[in-house]
Design an enzyme around this catalytic site. Structure first.
Site, short mmCIF file in Angstrom:
data_model
loop_
_atom_site.label_atom_id
_atom_site.label_comp_id
_atom_site.label_asym_id
_atom_site.label_seq_id
_atom_site.Cartn_x
_atom_site.Cartn_y
_atom_site.Cartn_z
N HIS A 138 0.85 -1.21 0.00
CA HIS A 138 0.00 0.00 0.00
C HIS A 138 0.87 1.25 0.00
CE1 HIS A 138 -3.97 1.98 1.03
NE2 HIS A 138 -3.11 2.98 1.12
N HIS B 288 1.36 5.28 -2.16
CA HIS B 288 0.84 6.27 -3.11
C HIS B 288 2.04 6.90 -3.82
CE1 HIS B 288 -3.38 6.37 -1.55
NE2 HIS B 288 -2.77 5.85 -0.50
N ASP C 258 2.41 3.43 2.78
CA ASP C 258 1.36 4.40 2.46
C ASP C 258 1.92 5.69 1.87
OD1 ASP C 258 -1.21 5.35 2.18
OD2 ASP C 258 -1.59 5.66 4.31
N TRP D 8 0.15 13.97 3.49
CA TRP D 8 -0.44 13.30 4.66
C TRP D 8 0.60 12.94 5.70
CZ3 TRP D 8 -1.85 12.47 -0.40
CH2 TRP D 8 -3.16 12.84 -0.72
FE FE2 Z 1 -3.65 5.10 1.46
#
Ligand code: FE2
Length: 435
Positions: free
Chosen positions: A66, A68, A318, A324
């Site tokens: 996972h 991005h 992530d 984020w």
């Molecule tokens: Fe995510």
């Protein structure tokens, strides 16, 4: 066997000893593991190249299921996330993505992947934001996947960051992303305008994947709201439509806050439906609980209870320096170490279990388990970590001495060397415990 391309001698193989000394040799020919033998085997093949692992840990490559990639290394470029919230991250990203182009995405992705490969990651599942009409991220990341074939293997998820039903083009863009060759269909039901749209999001993503023979991986219930219950809808859909082993629930942080009776029911359903869960400790330790006064929750889903029930769990990095999560260097061992702390998985058996989440459990989630693992007949994909065992790999967040994919060495690391100049142990520093 008379000859081979690569002979790795004197390694300890993750998951247990292959000989009474615990040491093994791995023999590789034409990109395949042809044999795994006890290191004291009397006959060794002639090898074009040899590595003496000196007792260090050999494991299948680490997996990041996972990530991005389209957003990596953009922290600060459209402003820093000062509130630390998921929503401010989405607002900053919506500004930054106005200037995305394929070259920008690929350049940043290659940099981040170089960090990950250097630290032992051989597989990545990346989400590609497909909320923009240009579908730039989908184009860039499917091209990148193809360019990387035979080295780091990448799966691309069509990820509707802004929702499928929160704007009029959502369904069309998802279908177009599938036509462009993504591997996995995503969704984001908790981010839709209403609960009803959230259910539609789940059903649309699953049915699009089923119609096209693809996997499903939704961002789901990534909130502290204990009324956000789309993971249940996803698991029920997977169960009713025979999609066991093909569906993943990513983040699922609301599960942290569900009451125990509901969580117990949901976890049973996830197990029955064969739905995996991915926990993302870096981002969710930072993003969740931001609306709390003290005590502040950390939105880590119920990893121990999921594992106890037999649900597959993977650990994602992530974000790497994005709107984020402003930190990170692409280390899956650091992600595993952080999860170990936040999920309180510090029991002896649990430390080894966390290592499994970074490897075999994530392989199940990515549907690559049929060719994953250090066994004769499998592709020659493995790492040699600078640690004696899985426990030490996590404690030390150890260096990856070699990453080997398809029999080729694709990254190497020289271990750091420190010295102290005082006391009875003056000299090179040894991080192994005294025995
Ligand atoms: Fe995510």
């Amino acid at each position: 066997m008379n000859s081979c391309d690569l002979l790795i001698r004197n390694c300890r193989i993750a998951g247990g000893p292959k000989s009474s000394s615990g040491m093994s040799n791995i023999i590789i020919t034409n990109g395949t593991i042809t044999a795994v033998e006890a290191a004291d085997s009397p006959v060794l093949p002639a090898a074009s190249r040899q590595i003496d692992a000196e007792g260090k840990l050999a494991a299948p490559p680490l997996i990041d299921p996972h990530l991005h990639l389209d957003a990596v290394l953009t922290a600060g470029q459209a402003g820093f996330n000062e509130s630390g919230t998921l929503l401010e991250g989405i607002r900053i990203w919506s500004e930054r993505k106005k200037t995305l182009d394929a070259e920008d995405i690929k350049k940043r992705s290659y940099r981040a992947l170089s960090w990950m490969a250097a630290q032992g990651t051989g597989w990545v599942r990346t989400h590609a934001d497909c909320s923009e009409p240009s579908l730039t991220a989908v184009k860039a990341l499917t091209e990148l996947r193809d360019e990387l074939a035979g080295t780091i293997e990448v799966q691309v998820v069509a990820f509707p960051q802004d929702g499928i039903y929160s704007h009029s083009e959502g369904e069309r863009l998802m279908k177009q992303a599938v036509e462009m060759g993504v591997d996995v269909v995503g969704g984001i039901p908790h981010n839709e305008l209403t609960r009803e749209d959230g259910i539609k999001d789940v059903e649309f993503a699953c049915s699009l994947a089923k119609d096209n023979g693809l996997l499903v991986d939704l961002h789901i219930d990534e909130t502290d709201d204990d009324h956000s219950r789309f993971t249940e809808s996803l698991a029920a859909y997977a169960y009713k439509h025979g999609m066991q082993g093909q569906v993943t629930a990513s983040h699922a942080t609301a599960m942290h806050s569900y009451n125990n009776a509901y969580a117990g029911k949901l976890i049973g359903l996830l197990q029955k439906a064969g739905v995996g869960v991915i926990v993302n400790p870096f981002d969710n330790a930072i993003l969740m609980g931001r609306g709390d006064s003290y005590p502040k929750r950390r939105g880590i889903t119920r990893v121990d209870e999921l594992l106890e029930a037999g649900v597959s769990v993977g650990i994602g990095h992530d974000s790497i320096m994005d709107p984020w999560y402003p930190l990170g260097r692409g280390s899956m061992l650091e992600a595993g170490s952080l999860l170990l702390h936040l999920a309180q998985m510090s029991g002896f058996r649990q430390i080894y279990q966390v290592f499994d989440l970074l490897t075999s459990e994530s392989a199940r989630i990515m549907n690559i388990e049929d060719r994953y693992g250090i066994e004769a007949g499998n592709p020659a994909d493995l790492v040699i970590l600078n640690a004696d065992n899985e426990y030490e790999a996590l404690r030390l967040r150890s260096e990856c001495l070699y990453l080997i994919k398809g029999g080729k060495i694709i990254s190497t690391t020289e271990p750091a060397a420190s010295r102290i100049e005082f006391g009875p142990q003056a000299g090179p520093v040894d991080y192994s415990p005294l025995t």
